[in-house]
Design a protein around this motif. Structure first.
Motif, short mmCIF file in Angstrom:
data_model
loop_
_atom_site.label_atom_id
_atom_site.label_comp_id
_atom_site.label_asym_id
_atom_site.label_seq_id
_atom_site.Cartn_x
_atom_site.Cartn_y
_atom_site.Cartn_z
N CYS A 32 -5.74 3.12 -7.04
CA CYS A 32 -6.98 3.91 -7.13
C CYS A 32 -7.06 4.85 -5.80
CB CYS A 32 -8.19 3.08 -7.44
SG CYS A 32 -8.21 2.39 -9.13
N ARG A 33 -6.85 3.98 -4.55
CA ARG A 33 -6.94 4.59 -3.15
C ARG A 33 -6.00 6.02 -3.52
NH1 ARG A 33 -6.56 -0.64 -1.65
NH2 ARG A 33 -8.41 -1.64 -1.55
N ALA B 81 -7.57 8.66 -5.22
CA ALA B 81 -8.75 9.04 -4.50
C ALA B 81 -8.46 10.43 -3.32
CB ALA B 81 -9.54 8.24 -3.99
N GLY B 82 -7.29 9.79 -2.92
CA GLY B 82 -6.89 10.72 -1.86
C GLY B 82 -5.97 12.00 -2.04
N LEU C 123 -13.21 0.91 -7.41
CA LEU C 123 -12.71 -0.12 -6.36
C LEU C 123 -13.90 -1.36 -6.14
CD1 LEU C 123 -11.23 2.43 -3.97
CD2 LEU C 123 -9.87 0.45 -4.91
N SER D 169 -5.72 -1.38 -7.29
CA SER D 169 -6.71 -0.89 -5.95
C SER D 169 -5.86 0.26 -5.36
CB SER D 169 -7.24 -1.89 -5.44
OG SER D 169 -8.18 -2.66 -6.27
N ASN D 170 -4.72 -0.25 -4.88
CA ASN D 170 -3.91 0.78 -4.32
C ASN D 170 -3.51 1.81 -4.56
OD1 ASN D 170 -3.89 -1.10 -2.03
ND2 ASN D 170 -1.79 -1.91 -2.56
N PRO E 230 0.60 -1.06 0.04
CA PRO E 230 0.03 0.01 -0.19
C PRO E 230 0.99 1.40 -0.28
CG PRO E 230 -0.12 -1.09 2.07
CD PRO E 230 0.73 -1.88 1.07
N ALA F 113 -14.24 11.38 -5.58
CA ALA F 113 -14.20 9.98 -4.52
C ALA F 113 -15.13 9.17 -4.98
CB ALA F 113 -14.67 10.59 -3.04
N TRP G 250 -13.74 6.96 -7.75
CA TRP G 250 -12.97 5.97 -7.30
C TRP G 250 -13.43 4.86 -6.53
CZ3 TRP G 250 -9.14 5.80 -10.62
CH2 TRP G 250 -8.77 6.82 -11.10
N GLN G 251 -14.62 5.14 -5.71
CA GLN G 251 -15.07 4.22 -4.94
C GLN G 251 -15.79 3.16 -5.83
OE1 GLN G 251 -15.08 3.00 -2.06
NE2 GLN G 251 -13.94 4.54 -1.32
N ASP H 227 0.36 5.90 -0.36
CA ASP H 227 -0.49 7.04 -1.07
C ASP H 227 0.53 8.00 -2.13
OD1 ASP H 227 1.66 8.21 0.67
OD2 ASP H 227 0.24 9.31 2.05
#
Ligand SMILES: O=C(O)CCC(=O)CC(=O)O
Length: 260
Positions: free
Chosen positions: A183-184, A187-188, A132, A180-181, A65, A125, A128-129, A67
């Motif tokens: 994408c998170r 999103a952030g 995911l 997915s990581n 993981p 957000a 991206w949700q 950011d």
């Protein structure tokens, strides 16, 4: 030279070529690996120093993981490993966001930025949700056609079916957790309040047919970075490094001359 290097918690895959500086460092988009730059590299002088890398969770790099700051720290760690500084960083999409973050957090490493098909904030957000959720329920291969429609305009897809099939395979084989990581991380990440302090020479490239980061969004990034130039490639989708690599190599070399 192709190799692997542990940067903190993750082993990263890279290719490095020693040569004339400033070094050019390439950072990939979501669901792709360092081969998306093959055409651009082929169009560059053969004596340049080049570093390409697979970000964590992509290509042959391990999945862990992280950011946007972590992705930038990975690039910084690899650059430090090779003793690179004041490099020309060329990033596409999330790779362009990593490049912006690198210029903000480690300005000593960045002599210039070529930001392709990217923004200071990509998507929202809810989007991206949703993505995911679909990765978990449907998986990446089932999502590939929709992604490819954003990457490549219809005419390019019709004219290059084998190439498009190859990049569908690259996307489909991306580790779902790694994707997915990322994408998170997207999103952030919101760099809109910070990009106004980027001080190095910067060129921003957009594609008129980009379905992921539309040209008005990409132009907005150029407007937000002091002194940045904006170039729009007519007919290009999200990945001009694949579709029209010469249109990336030419401004890259102009920028390289400016900072040399
Ligand atoms: O390509 C990226 O790095 C992120 C932007 C995106 O969402 C690409 C896509 O449309 O799948």
């Amino acid at each position: 030279m192709t190799g692997f290097a542990r940067i903190d918690d993750c082993v990263l895959h890279y290719t490095f070529r020693e040569g004339r500086g400033p070094a050019v460092v390439f950072l990939n988009s979501l669901g792709t690996d360092l081969r998306i730059w093959d055409g651009v590299v082929d169009a560059l002088p053969t004596d340049l120093c080049l570093l390409r890398m697979d970000k964590r969770g992509h290509g042959l790099s391990e999945t862990a993981p992280g950011d946007m700051a972590r992705f930038a720290a990975d690039a910084a760690g690899l650059m430090d490993r090779f003793g690179l500084s004041r490099a020309l960083i060329c990033g596409v999409s999330i790779g362009g966001m990593i490049a912006q973050e690198l210029a903000l957090s480690r300005p000593d490493l960045v002599g210039g930025l070529l930001l392709s098909n990217t923004a200071a904030k990509i998507g929202d957000a809810a989007g991206w949700q949703d993505r995911l959720f679909r990765i978990e329920t449907d998986g990446l291969p089932a999502m590939a056609d929709g992604v490819l429609d954003r990457w490549f305009p219809r005419a390019f897809k019709d004219g290059h079916p084998d190439m498009v099939a190859g990049y569908r395979t690259m996307l489909s084989r991306t580790d779902a957790e790694g994707y997915s990581n990322a994408c998170r991380a997207l999103a952030g990440a919101d760099l809109r309040d910070r990009v106004g302090t980027i001080a190095c020479p910067t060129v921003v490239i957009g594609g008129s047919e980009d379905g992921s980061t539309p040209p008005d969004v990409v132009r907005g990034l150029a407007d937000a970075i002091p002194g940045a130039d904006y170039i729009e490639i007519g007919g290009a989708g999200h990945l001009p490094c694949i579709q029209t690599p010469g249109d990336v190599a030419a401004p890259l070399m102009d920028l390289h001359r400016r900072i040399s």
